[in-house]
Design a protein around this motif. Structure first.
Motif, PDB file in Angstrom:
ATOM      1  N   MET A 151      26.200  50.248  70.793  1.00 31.46           N
ATOM      2  CA  MET A 151      24.895  50.911  70.771  1.00 31.46           C
ATOM      3  C   MET A 151      23.820  49.878  71.100  1.00 31.46           C
ATOM      4  O   MET A 151      23.775  48.804  70.506  1.00 31.46           O
ATOM      5  CB  MET A 151      24.631  51.507  69.392  1.00 31.46           C
ATOM      6  N   VAL A 152      22.940  50.232  72.051  1.00 34.91           N
ATOM      7  CA  VAL A 152      21.875  49.305  72.445  1.00 34.91           C
ATOM      8  C   VAL A 152      20.485  49.891  72.240  1.00 34.91           C
ATOM      9  O   VAL A 152      19.486  49.181  72.385  1.00 34.91           O
ATOM     10  CB  VAL A 152      22.046  48.862  73.918  1.00 34.91           C
ATOM     11  N   TYR A 153      20.428  51.190  71.890  1.00 39.24           N
ATOM     12  CA  TYR A 153      19.128  51.832  71.648  1.00 39.24           C
ATOM     13  C   TYR A 153      19.366  52.972  70.668  1.00 39.24           C
ATOM     14  O   TYR A 153      19.860  54.035  71.045  1.00 39.24           O
ATOM     15  CB  TYR A 153      18.527  52.351  72.955  1.00 39.24           C
ATOM     16  N   GLN A 154      19.043  52.737  69.391  1.00 40.33           N
ATOM     17  CA  GLN A 154      19.295  53.716  68.339  1.00 40.33           C
ATOM     18  C   GLN A 154      18.146  54.715  68.276  1.00 40.33           C
ATOM     19  O   GLN A 154      17.090  54.415  67.745  1.00 40.33           O
ATOM     20  CB  GLN A 154      19.454  53.011  66.987  1.00 40.33           C
ATOM     21  N   LEU A 155      18.361  55.920  68.820  1.00 41.99           N
ATOM     22  CA  LEU A 155      17.270  56.882  68.912  1.00 41.99           C
ATOM     23  C   LEU A 155      17.153  57.752  67.661  1.00 41.99           C
ATOM     24  O   LEU A 155      16.063  57.931  67.123  1.00 41.99           O
ATOM     25  CB  LEU A 155      17.442  57.758  70.151  1.00 41.99           C
ATOM     26  N   TRP A 156      18.261  58.326  67.190  1.00 40.50           N
ATOM     27  CA  TRP A 156      18.221  59.177  66.009  1.00 40.50           C
ATOM     28  C   TRP A 156      18.341  58.304  64.771  1.00 40.50           C
ATOM     29  O   TRP A 156      19.419  57.829  64.426  1.00 40.50           O
ATOM     30  CB  TRP A 156      19.335  60.206  66.034  1.00 40.50           C
ATOM     31  N   ASN A 157      17.210  58.117  64.093  1.00 41.80           N
ATOM     32  CA  ASN A 157      17.170  57.248  62.920  1.00 41.80           C
ATOM     33  C   ASN A 157      17.749  57.922  61.687  1.00 41.80           C
ATOM     34  O   ASN A 157      18.169  57.252  60.746  1.00 41.80           O
ATOM     35  CB  ASN A 157      15.731  56.806  62.663  1.00 41.80           C
ATOM     36  N   ASP A 158      17.741  59.245  61.655  1.00 38.93           N
ATOM     37  CA  ASP A 158      18.318  60.007  60.542  1.00 38.93           C
ATOM     38  C   ASP A 158      19.484  60.835  61.047  1.00 38.93           C
ATOM     39  O   ASP A 158      19.467  61.318  62.183  1.00 38.93           O
ATOM     40  CB  ASP A 158      17.266  60.922  59.908  1.00 38.93           C
ATOM     41  N   PRO A 159      20.506  61.043  60.208  1.00 35.14           N
ATOM     42  CA  PRO A 159      21.680  61.787  60.657  1.00 35.14           C
ATOM     43  C   PRO A 159      21.458  63.292  60.592  1.00 35.14           C
ATOM     44  O   PRO A 159      20.737  63.788  59.721  1.00 35.14           O
ATOM     45  CB  PRO A 159      22.754  61.363  59.650  1.00 35.14           C
ATOM     46  N   PRO A 160      22.106  64.056  61.488  1.00 36.96           N
ATOM     47  CA  PRO A 160      21.974  65.510  61.475  1.00 36.96           C
ATOM     48  C   PRO A 160      22.996  66.204  60.575  1.00 36.96           C
ATOM     49  O   PRO A 160      23.026  67.438  60.525  1.00 36.96           O
ATOM     50  CB  PRO A 160      22.217  65.878  62.941  1.00 36.96           C
ATOM     51  N   PHE A 161      23.825  65.435  59.866  1.00 38.63           N
ATOM     52  CA  PHE A 161      24.914  66.011  59.091  1.00 38.63           C
ATOM     53  C   PHE A 161      24.364  66.736  57.859  1.00 38.63           C
ATOM     54  O   PHE A 161      23.596  66.150  57.088  1.00 38.63           O
ATOM     55  CB  PHE A 161      25.901  64.924  58.663  1.00 38.63           C
ATOM     56  N   THR A 162      24.797  67.984  57.675  1.00 34.51           N
ATOM     57  CA  THR A 162      24.206  68.792  56.607  1.00 34.51           C
ATOM     58  C   THR A 162      25.146  69.909  56.177  1.00 34.51           C
ATOM     59  O   THR A 162      26.046  70.307  56.929  1.00 34.51           O
ATOM     60  CB  THR A 162      22.871  69.394  57.084  1.00 34.51           C
ATOM     61  N   VAL A 163      24.923  70.404  54.974  1.00 40.68           N
ATOM     62  CA  VAL A 163      25.535  71.657  54.524  1.00 40.68           C
ATOM     63  C   VAL A 163      24.410  72.682  54.427  1.00 40.68           C
ATOM     64  O   VAL A 163      23.440  72.477  53.697  1.00 40.68           O
ATOM     65  CB  VAL A 163      26.228  71.499  53.157  1.00 40.68           C
ATOM     66  N   ASP A 182      30.244  80.265  51.666  1.00 43.36           N
ATOM     67  CA  ASP A 182      29.005  79.996  50.929  1.00 43.36           C
ATOM     68  C   ASP A 182      28.133  78.971  51.624  1.00 43.36           C
ATOM     69  O   ASP A 182      26.910  78.970  51.456  1.00 43.36           O
ATOM     70  CB  ASP A 182      29.340  79.501  49.511  1.00 43.36           C
ATOM     71  N   GLY A 183      28.763  78.078  52.378  1.00 48.34           N
ATOM     72  CA  GLY A 183      28.016  77.035  53.069  1.00 48.34           C
ATOM     73  C   GLY A 183      28.749  76.597  54.319  1.00 48.34           C
ATOM     74  O   GLY A 183      29.969  76.717  54.415  1.00 48.34           O
ATOM     75  N   ALA A 184      27.990  76.097  55.288  1.00 51.20           N
ATOM     76  CA  ALA A 184      28.565  75.630  56.543  1.00 51.20           C
ATOM     77  C   ALA A 184      28.302  74.145  56.708  1.00 51.20           C
ATOM     78  O   ALA A 184      27.176  73.675  56.496  1.00 51.20           O
ATOM     79  CB  ALA A 184      27.978  76.400  57.722  1.00 51.20           C
ATOM     80  N   MET A 185      29.335  73.397  57.066  1.00 51.17           N
ATOM     81  CA  MET A 185      29.223  71.961  57.307  1.00 51.17           C
ATOM     82  C   MET A 185      28.926  71.775  58.795  1.00 51.17           C
ATOM     83  O   MET A 185      29.804  71.981  59.637  1.00 51.17           O
ATOM     84  CB  MET A 185      30.519  71.260  56.901  1.00 51.17           C
ATOM     85  N   VAL A 186      27.712  71.365  59.116  1.00 53.09           N
ATOM     86  CA  VAL A 186      27.232  71.437  60.498  1.00 53.09           C
ATOM     87  C   VAL A 186      26.333  70.248  60.822  1.00 53.09           C
ATOM     88  O   VAL A 186      26.064  69.396  59.975  1.00 53.09           O
ATOM     89  CB  VAL A 186      26.435  72.747  60.715  1.00 53.09           C
ATOM     90  N   PHE A 187      25.844  70.229  62.065  1.00 54.86           N
ATOM     91  CA  PHE A 187      24.744  69.362  62.479  1.00 54.86           C
ATOM     92  C   PHE A 187      23.481  70.223  62.397  1.00 54.86           C
ATOM     93  O   PHE A 187      23.432  71.310  62.982  1.00 54.86           O
ATOM     94  CB  PHE A 187      24.924  68.888  63.914  1.00 54.86           C
ATOM     95  N   ASN A 188      22.449  69.735  61.731  1.00 55.42           N
ATOM     96  CA  ASN A 188      21.258  70.575  61.568  1.00 55.42           C
ATOM     97  C   ASN A 188      20.607  70.931  62.900  1.00 55.42           C
ATOM     98  O   ASN A 188      20.127  72.053  63.091  1.00 55.42           O
ATOM     99  CB  ASN A 188      20.251  69.946  60.595  1.00 55.42           C
ATOM    100  N   ILE A 189      20.600  69.999  63.847  1.00 50.16           N
ATOM    101  CA  ILE A 189      19.930  70.258  65.126  1.00 50.16           C
ATOM    102  C   ILE A 189      20.681  71.299  65.956  1.00 50.16           C
ATOM    103  O   ILE A 189      20.121  71.930  66.839  1.00 50.16           O
ATOM    104  CB  ILE A 189      19.733  68.953  65.935  1.00 50.16           C
ATOM    105  N   THR A 190      21.956  71.511  65.648  1.00 52.81           N
ATOM    106  CA  THR A 190      22.733  72.557  66.312  1.00 52.81           C
ATOM    107  C   THR A 190      22.639  73.865  65.546  1.00 52.81           C
ATOM    108  O   THR A 190      22.317  74.918  66.109  1.00 52.81           O
ATOM    109  CB  THR A 190      24.203  72.126  66.442  1.00 52.81           C
ATOM    110  N   ALA A 191      22.899  73.805  64.239  1.00 53.50           N
ATOM    111  CA  ALA A 191      22.941  75.025  63.434  1.00 53.50           C
ATOM    112  C   ALA A 191      21.580  75.712  63.366  1.00 53.50           C
ATOM    113  O   ALA A 191      21.505  76.949  63.349  1.00 53.50           O
ATOM    114  CB  ALA A 191      23.444  74.706  62.027  1.00 53.50           C
ATOM    115  N   TRP A 232      19.050  73.562  53.170  1.00 52.82           N
ATOM    116  CA  TRP A 232      19.714  72.511  53.938  1.00 52.82           C
ATOM    117  C   TRP A 232      19.927  71.288  53.055  1.00 52.82           C
ATOM    118  O   TRP A 232      18.964  70.666  52.600  1.00 52.82           O
ATOM    119  CB  TRP A 232      18.864  72.146  55.160  1.00 52.82           C
ATOM    120  N   LEU A 233      21.185  70.964  52.796  1.00 56.95           N
ATOM    121  CA  LEU A 233      21.526  69.759  52.040  1.00 56.95           C
ATOM    122  C   LEU A 233      21.853  68.662  53.043  1.00 56.95           C
ATOM    123  O   LEU A 233      23.019  68.453  53.425  1.00 56.95           O
ATOM    124  CB  LEU A 233      22.717  70.022  51.109  1.00 56.95           C
ATOM    125  N   ASN A 234      20.827  67.979  53.512  1.00 60.26           N
ATOM    126  CA  ASN A 234      21.016  66.932  54.511  1.00 60.26           C
ATOM    127  C   ASN A 234      21.657  65.711  53.870  1.00 60.26           C
ATOM    128  O   ASN A 234      21.190  65.211  52.842  1.00 60.26           O
ATOM    129  CB  ASN A 234      19.678  66.561  55.136  1.00 60.26           C
TER     130      ASN A 234
END
Length: 338
Positions: free
Chosen positions: A99-111, A176-185, A202-204
């Motif tokens: 990785m040479v340019y970290q654009l997404w500083n926060d992860p999209p992983f969420t329930v 009851d919940g979906a394990m997803v990427f928030n930017i997709t879901a 959203w439980l990020n």
């Protein structure tokens, strides 16, 4: 006269970008989306060309697949997930891109859960049924999420679902919940005529102990070794576009539509802004600028990924990220316009 013309031609040749430009094969993380705007604007406005680069951009197959596409030699660079770099660097450190340019500083992983379910904290997941695509970071890292938040993982029922079924099953109440990427879901719910803000919680993961990084620009080790100037130019062009889009949102979505005229303008404008507001902009970015990351935080993130994916070895931070190609801090300041 002839000497004058030859001299003028020589000066023009020296001032113009080199005609023999460096070819770079670049893969996006997925199908064309608003979150790709910094790469696409750099292409549309000729910023790559100004850096002496001839960049060919293809759609992707997933942010983790960006890593394997580069490792195969088919691509030189791409937009993908740093956590996939960590996984592959543990097994094939000599082949894994950096990785040479970290654009997404926060992860999209969420329930994500329906508000009517009453799930508002990680503890509320006990006894519930969660669904998600196997192998995604959200699914693989759920055990770490549970451990960090004192949730008994054995009390949670996990259903493996095809990605296209996750949100529909959540909407119907089959899970009851979906394990997803928030930017997709978030946008899948909109496409299913749902209100992701009003009707869902959203439980990020980033808010509950898993302080991970996510997508950015990665390049092959061969490109770093053979043509570091091209890496510098690639990063400089994308950073220039990312900073510009923060102030001129229309330019960003214009570039998305120029690349793929079948994209929905309103939807991809919203997705682009979601990426800036929820994944890119942060207190850390204000402090260290776009593209960079905190070394201590990266080391913690590597340990989290190593636990979640049960890696046999833990790569060093220097195998995962290289900041030496970044423009000066003053050029990487993010000012997000309203």
């Amino acid at each position: 006269m002839l000497k004058s013309l030859l001299a003028a031609a020589s000066l023009i040749a020296m001032a113009a970008p080199a005609l023999a430009q460096t070819d770079i094969r670049f893969t996006l993380g997925w199908k064309t989306q608003g979150s790709d705007a910094p790469i696409l604007l750099a292409q549309q406005k000729g910023y790559f060309e100004e850096e002496g680069l001839n960049v060919t951009i293809d759609q992707g197959e997933g942010s983790a697949a960006t890593v394997t596409r580069i490792m195969s030699g088919t691509y030189d660079a791409g937009f993908g997930d740093i956590n996939a770099i960590i996984q592959n660097a543990a097994e094939r450190p000599d082949q894994t891109p950096v990785m040479v340019y970290q654009l997404w500083n926060d992860p999209p992983f969420t329930v994500v859960t329906r508000k009517e379910s009453g799930i508002t904290t990680p503890a509320d997941l006990a006894g519930k049924t969660l669904g998600g695509a196997p192998g995604t970071p959200t699914t693989k890292l759920l055990p770490v999420f549970a451990r960090m938040n004192d949730v008994d993982l054995d009390s949670i029922t996990i259903e493996s679902l095809a990605p296209n079924l996750t949100e529909p099953m959540l909407i119907r109440g089959d899970i009851d919940g979906a394990m997803v990427f928030n930017i997709t879901a978030w946008f899948n719910l909109i496409n299913n005529r749902q209100d992701p803000a009003a009707d869902f919680n959203w439980l990020n993961f980033g808010d509950h102990g898993l302080d991970l990084y996510a997508n950015g620009v990665m390049v092959s080790q061969a490109m770093i070794a053979d043509n570091p100037e091209a890496v510098t130019g690639l990063v400089r062009a994308i950073n220039r576009a990312a900073v510009e889009i923060a102030q001129d949102h229309e330019a960003g979505v214009d570039a998305v539509l120029a690349f793929d005229n079948l994209a929905n303008r309103d939807l991809e404008m919203a997705r682009m802004m979601f990426s800036y507001e929820n994944l890119i902009a942060s207190d850390e970015v204000t402090r260290i600028g776009l593209g960079d990351l905190d070394d201590d935080r990266l080391s913690r993130a590597i340990d989290i990924v190593a636990e979640g994916y049960q890696l046999q070895t833990t790569p060093e931070a220097g195998q995962v990220f290289d900041r030496s190609f970044l423009p000066p801090l003053d050029d990487r300041q993010l000012v997000l316009a309203d």
